[in-house]
Motif scaffolding. Structure first.
Motif, PDB file in Angstrom:
ATOM      1  N   TYR A   1     117.746   7.085  66.866  1.00  0.00           N
ATOM      2  CA  TYR A   1     119.227   6.393  66.466  1.00  0.00           C
ATOM      3  C   TYR A   1     119.067   5.087  65.877  1.00  0.00           C
ATOM      4  CZ  TYR A   1     122.179   9.918  69.047  1.00  0.00           C
ATOM      5  OH  TYR A   1     122.805  10.903  69.611  1.00  0.00           O
ATOM      6  N   HIS A   2     118.417   4.376  66.379  1.00  0.00           N
ATOM      7  CA  HIS A   2     118.113   3.301  65.838  1.00  0.00           C
ATOM      8  C   HIS A   2     117.602   3.138  64.241  1.00  0.00           C
ATOM      9  CE1 HIS A   2     117.247   0.847  69.911  1.00  0.00           C
ATOM     10  NE2 HIS A   2     118.326   1.386  69.826  1.00  0.00           N
ATOM     11  N   TYR A   3     116.516   4.158  63.633  1.00  0.00           N
ATOM     12  CA  TYR A   3     116.365   4.317  62.415  1.00  0.00           C
ATOM     13  C   TYR A   3     117.328   5.081  61.806  1.00  0.00           C
ATOM     14  CZ  TYR A   3     111.688   2.699  62.491  1.00  0.00           C
ATOM     15  OH  TYR A   3     110.434   1.648  62.612  1.00  0.00           O
ATOM     16  N   ALA A   4     118.245   5.966  62.317  1.00  0.00           N
ATOM     17  CA  ALA A   4     119.255   6.557  61.806  1.00  0.00           C
ATOM     18  C   ALA A   4     120.294   5.569  61.332  1.00  0.00           C
ATOM     19  CB  ALA A   4     119.841   7.684  62.728  1.00  0.00           C
ATOM     20  N   ILE A   5     120.609   4.420  62.124  1.00  0.00           N
ATOM     21  CA  ILE A   5     121.438   3.579  61.610  1.00  0.00           C
ATOM     22  C   ILE A   5     120.913   2.822  60.306  1.00  0.00           C
ATOM     23  CG2 ILE A   5     122.540   1.477  62.351  1.00  0.00           C
ATOM     24  CD1 ILE A   5     122.432   2.251  65.212  1.00  0.00           C
ATOM     25  N   LYS A   6     119.565   2.532  60.523  1.00  0.00           N
ATOM     26  CA  LYS A   6     118.968   1.750  59.393  1.00  0.00           C
ATOM     27  C   LYS A   6     119.060   2.561  58.175  1.00  0.00           C
ATOM     28  CE  LYS A   6     114.295   0.642  57.843  1.00  0.00           C
ATOM     29  NZ  LYS A   6     114.452  -0.542  57.140  1.00  0.00           N
ATOM     30  N   TYR A   7     118.571   3.686  58.201  1.00  0.00           N
ATOM     31  CA  TYR A   7     118.418   4.529  56.918  1.00  0.00           C
ATOM     32  C   TYR A   7     119.916   4.861  56.355  1.00  0.00           C
ATOM     33  CZ  TYR A   7     113.602   5.536  58.303  1.00  0.00           C
ATOM     34  OH  TYR A   7     112.287   5.446  58.737  1.00  0.00           O
ATOM     35  N   THR A   8     120.871   5.165  57.303  1.00  0.00           N
ATOM     36  CA  THR A   8     122.186   5.462  56.803  1.00  0.00           C
ATOM     37  C   THR A   8     122.920   4.137  56.039  1.00  0.00           C
ATOM     38  OG1 THR A   8     122.706   7.006  58.661  1.00  0.00           O
ATOM     39  CG2 THR A   8     124.317   6.181  57.276  1.00  0.00           C
ATOM     40  N   ALA A   9     122.504   3.040  56.768  1.00  0.00           N
ATOM     41  CA  ALA A   9     122.921   1.712  56.057  1.00  0.00           C
ATOM     42  C   ALA A   9     122.452   1.470  55.000  1.00  0.00           C
ATOM     43  CB  ALA A   9     122.658   0.511  56.864  1.00  0.00           C
ATOM     44  N   GLU A  10     120.954   1.837  54.750  1.00  0.00           N
ATOM     45  CA  GLU A  10     120.326   1.698  53.515  1.00  0.00           C
ATOM     46  C   GLU A  10     120.875   2.525  52.239  1.00  0.00           C
ATOM     47  OE1 GLU A  10     116.206  -0.122  55.177  1.00  0.00           O
ATOM     48  OE2 GLU A  10     116.289   2.131  54.957  1.00  0.00           O
ATOM     49  N   HIS A  11     121.135   3.890  53.014  1.00  0.00           N
ATOM     50  CA  HIS A  11     121.757   4.845  52.007  1.00  0.00           C
ATOM     51  C   HIS A  11     122.872   4.243  51.164  1.00  0.00           C
ATOM     52  CE1 HIS A  11     123.061   8.832  50.355  1.00  0.00           C
ATOM     53  NE2 HIS A  11     124.317   8.338  50.778  1.00  0.00           N
ATOM     54  N   PHE A  12     123.681   3.724  51.859  1.00  0.00           N
ATOM     55  CA  PHE A  12     124.830   3.179  51.128  1.00  0.00           C
ATOM     56  C   PHE A  12     124.701   1.852  50.425  1.00  0.00           C
ATOM     57  CE2 PHE A  12     126.676   6.053  54.393  1.00  0.00           C
ATOM     58  CZ  PHE A  12     127.559   6.900  53.560  1.00  0.00           C
ATOM     59  N   LEU A  13     123.894   0.876  51.101  1.00  0.00           N
ATOM     60  CA  LEU A  13     123.568  -0.290  50.464  1.00  0.00           C
ATOM     61  C   LEU A  13     122.769  -0.383  49.295  1.00  0.00           C
ATOM     62  CD1 LEU A  13     123.361  -2.288  53.901  1.00  0.00           C
ATOM     63  CD2 LEU A  13     125.188  -2.669  51.903  1.00  0.00           C
ATOM     64  N   LYS A  14     121.822   0.754  49.087  1.00  0.00           N
ATOM     65  CA  LYS A  14     120.905   0.683  48.088  1.00  0.00           C
ATOM     66  C   LYS A  14     119.899  -0.178  48.192  1.00  0.00           C
ATOM     67  CE  LYS A  14     123.278   4.176  46.438  1.00  0.00           C
ATOM     68  NZ  LYS A  14     122.949   5.393  46.994  1.00  0.00           N
ATOM     69  N   ARG A  15     119.799  -0.809  49.329  1.00  0.00           N
ATOM     70  CA  ARG A  15     118.393  -1.672  49.614  1.00  0.00           C
ATOM     71  C   ARG A  15     117.971  -1.669  51.018  1.00  0.00           C
ATOM     72  NH1 ARG A  15     121.043  -7.372  51.206  1.00  0.00           N
ATOM     73  NH2 ARG A  15     119.235  -7.593  52.191  1.00  0.00           N
ATOM     74  N   GLU A  16     116.814  -2.085  51.228  1.00  0.00           N
ATOM     75  CA  GLU A  16     116.248  -2.066  52.577  1.00  0.00           C
ATOM     76  C   GLU A  16     116.821  -3.280  53.569  1.00  0.00           C
ATOM     77  OE1 GLU A  16     111.614  -1.830  54.615  1.00  0.00           O
ATOM     78  OE2 GLU A  16     111.909  -2.182  52.544  1.00  0.00           O
ATOM     79  N   ILE A  17     116.707  -2.661  54.904  1.00  0.00           N
ATOM     80  CA  ILE A  17     117.244  -3.692  55.777  1.00  0.00           C
ATOM     81  C   ILE A  17     116.203  -3.513  56.935  1.00  0.00           C
ATOM     82  CG2 ILE A  17     118.914  -4.095  57.476  1.00  0.00           C
ATOM     83  CD1 ILE A  17     120.886  -2.263  55.592  1.00  0.00           C
ATOM     84  N   PRO A  18     115.812  -4.841  57.506  1.00  0.00           N
ATOM     85  CA  PRO A  18     114.708  -4.943  58.628  1.00  0.00           C
ATOM     86  C   PRO A  18     115.443  -4.034  59.857  1.00  0.00           C
ATOM     87  CG  PRO A  18     115.092  -7.266  57.314  1.00  0.00           C
ATOM     88  CD  PRO A  18     116.230  -6.177  57.031  1.00  0.00           C
ATOM     89  N   LEU A  19     114.558  -3.484  60.425  1.00  0.00           N
ATOM     90  CA  LEU A  19     115.011  -2.785  61.564  1.00  0.00           C
ATOM     91  C   LEU A  19     115.551  -3.669  62.775  1.00  0.00           C
ATOM     92  CD1 LEU A  19     115.298  -0.114  63.215  1.00  0.00           C
ATOM     93  CD2 LEU A  19     113.133  -0.404  63.838  1.00  0.00           C
ATOM     94  N   GLN A  20     114.943  -4.608  62.874  1.00  0.00           N
ATOM     95  CA  GLN A  20     115.527  -5.739  63.891  1.00  0.00           C
ATOM     96  C   GLN A  20     116.834  -6.345  63.679  1.00  0.00           C
ATOM     97  OE1 GLN A  20     113.627  -6.003  66.865  1.00  0.00           O
ATOM     98  NE2 GLN A  20     115.523  -7.160  67.275  1.00  0.00           N
ATOM     99  N   GLU A  21     117.166  -6.485  62.509  1.00  0.00           N
ATOM    100  CA  GLU A  21     118.289  -6.996  62.225  1.00  0.00           C
ATOM    101  C   GLU A  21     119.470  -5.814  62.509  1.00  0.00           C
ATOM    102  OE1 GLU A  21     119.361  -9.330  58.830  1.00  0.00           O
ATOM    103  OE2 GLU A  21     117.215  -9.692  58.339  1.00  0.00           O
TER     104      GLU A  21
END
Length: 222
Positions: free
Chosen positions: A20-40
Motif C-alpha cells: 500500500y505504501h508504494y501504491a500511494i507513492k507510485y500513484t502520486a508520481e503517476h499524476f505528478l510526473k516526478r519522483e517522491i521520497p517514500l518516507q514523505e
C-alpha cells in the motif's frame, strides 16, 4: 462478561510497507510526473491520521502541488496495488490467533480495506477461520459511517455481542476512532497500539512479540 478483541489489518496483522505504501507513492508520481521520497509519503499518511489510502494519495498529490480527480486516483492506485499485494507479509502469525481462539475470545476486524483486497489477504494466509465478524470498507453503505467513524467499531462490537473488549490499531485514525467510540457508546473498550508509527500522545506502543501478553492484561482489567 463477554470480552473480545477487534483488530485493524494494515500495520497490525500484515506489513503493508511494500504494498500500500508504494501504491500511494507510485500513484502520486503517476499524476505528478516526478519522483517522491517514500518516507514523505508515509509521513503524510500517518501524521495526518488518514485512514483511506486513496485519500492519502490525494493528499500527497495536493501536498506536492498537483491535482487529480479521486475516481482517477482510485483506478490507477488499484492497478499498482494489484501488482504489489503479494509482497505483503504477516506481522501476526496464525498461531497467535489460534492461541487467542483457544482461550475462547471472539475475534473481529474493523478495517478500511476494500472487501476484495481483504478477502484476498485472509484467504492467502488462511486467516478467515479465526474471525467471527469483519467490517471492511464495503460493509457499511453510508460512506460517512465507515472507519474511522466510531459506528464501524460499534457495528462490529454489537454483532459480536461483546460487553467489553480491546481494539488493536497502529495509527492516529485508529486511536481517534476508539476515543470517539468511548465517548458515544457505553461499553468499556481499551486501545493497544502496535508498532512505532504515529504513536498517540500518552500511549505506550507494544511490539508485536509482546502483543499476546498485553492483550491478556488489558482484557483482564476490563
Amino acid at each position: 462478561m463477554r470480552r473480545g478483541i477487534i483488530f485493524d489489518v494494515d500495520g497490525v496483522i500484515v506489513d503493508v510497507s511494500q504494498s500500500y505504501h508504494y501504491a500511494i507513492k507510485y500513484t502520486a508520481e503517476h499524476f505528478l510526473k516526478r519522483e517522491i521520497p517514500l518516507q514523505e509519503v508515509v509521513n503524510i499518511k500517518f501524521s495526518r491520521g488518514i485512514n483511506n489510502d486513496w485519500l492519502a494519495t490525494f493528499e500527497v498529490i495536493k501536498e506536492f502541488g498537483g491535482e487529480a480527480k479521486l475516481e482517477d486516483i482510485v483506478e490507477v492506485f488499484n492497478q499498482f496495488y494489484l501488482s504489489l499485494r503479494d509482497k505483503e507479509r504477516l506481522i501476526l502469525q496464525r498461531d497467535f490467533f489460534e492461541r487467542l481462539k483457544n482461550l475462547g475470545y471472539p475475534l473481529g476486524i474493523v478495517t478500511g480495506r476494500p472487501r476484495e483486497d481483504l478477502n484476498y489477504l485472509l484467504e492467502r494466509f488462511n486467516l478467515s477461520p479465526f474471525f467471527d465478524f469483519v467490517v471492511d470498507e464495503d460493509s457499511i453503505p453510508q460512506e460517512e459511517l465507515r472507519k474511522p467513524h466510531p459506528y464501524a467499531l460499534h457495528f462490529c462490537v454489537e454483532t459480536l455481542d461483546l460487553d467489553a473488549g480491546v481494539y488493536v490499531g497502529d495509527s492516529l485514525a485508529d486511536w481517534q476512532m476508539l476515543k470517539d467510540y468511548k465517548r458515544i457508546y457505553a461499553k468499556p473498550f481499551e486501545y493497544i497500539h502496535v508498532g512505532e508509527k504515529a504513536v498517540p500522545e500518552g500511549i505506550m506502543p507494544v511490539p508485536p512479540e509482546k502483543l499476546f501478553e498485553a492483550l491478556q492484561g488489558a482484557l483482564q482489567s476490563l
